[in-house]
Write an enzyme that holds these catalytic residues in place. Sequence first.
Site, mmCIF file in Angstrom:
data_model
loop_
_atom_site.group_PDB
_atom_site.id
_atom_site.type_symbol
_atom_site.label_atom_id
_atom_site.label_comp_id
_atom_site.label_asym_id
_atom_site.label_seq_id
_atom_site.Cartn_x
_atom_site.Cartn_y
_atom_site.Cartn_z
ATOM 1 N N GLY A 24 -27.196 47.902 62.428
ATOM 2 C CA GLY A 24 -28.536 47.327 62.419
ATOM 3 C C GLY A 24 -29.240 47.476 63.757
ATOM 4 N N ASP A 25 -28.476 47.367 64.841
ATOM 5 C CA ASP A 25 -29.049 47.564 66.172
ATOM 6 C C ASP A 25 -29.458 49.020 66.365
ATOM 7 O OD1 ASP A 25 -28.309 44.879 66.622
ATOM 8 O OD2 ASP A 25 -26.309 45.512 67.247
#
Length: 301
Positions: free
Chosen positions: A250-251
């Site tokens: 997600g980062d």
Amino acid sequence: MIYTVTFSPAIDYVVELNNLNIGDINRTVREHYFPGGKGVNVSRVLSNLGRGSVATGFVAGFTGDYIIKELETHHISSRFIEVEGTTRINVKIKNNGEETAINGQGPNIDDRAIEQLIRMLERLGREDTLIISGTIPSTLPKNIYELILARVSDNDCKIIVDAEGEILLNCLKYHPFLIKPNKEELEKALNIKADSEEELVNGAKEMIKRGATNVIVSLGKDGALLIGKNIEPLFVKAPQGKVVHSVGAGDGLVAGFIDEYLESQDIIRAFKKGVATGSATAFSEGLARKEDAEALFAQME
């Protein structure tokens, strides 16, 4: 400039064992350690993509010194606020395909340090991007996101929020440029079930109604959904590949998105670049490398 905020960064110490014996001495077969935390991960991926950023948040003690020095070796600027105590160490034990995590508590963060961080961030302006992500440590007020955004949102900087539940909902009134919940976080925040594309779209539209400018809902191996105030719902499939681990994916998506958006000002391309970069992270043992992210992006284009 891009600023990433990590309230409670950590040293992630990963050890691999052939067999874990509780109550006995265990020998590792492989081990490594690196700076961790969602905002730190975003800065590290941006660096891999050739994009500069400033990592901020709170650090303490010799472990905090390690994080700053390690980021410097990767040409990542940092403006962390130093506090009393010790930055936490998170132990990740990999054993026969299973992973057990033991996360540290982190240092105490007082009001003086909080104000110092907010004063630094409220200097951001139209040319800046602020990325706030991750959980709130117990030593910070539960409304720390709001305390920051209330003093930054009128400065016309782009705000990206990657949080969950009430934290995310309470940020919407500040009209963030982008929020990035995953499916489970979207369901939890709105107290809904989103098992169909229509339900996912309706959930994302509700986030727009409440103040978000753009919403990306990450769907793991199924790709992601983008919707915006001026953008019709768009689903893209994730590139094909072998998932090594999903931590940091997600980062990577956030980093890939803002890297491409600042380059092209094209939100659709930025969305696809984000999915490609998140997938490149999931397909590697570390965080996404530029060549891997660009190869997957080319496939999606």
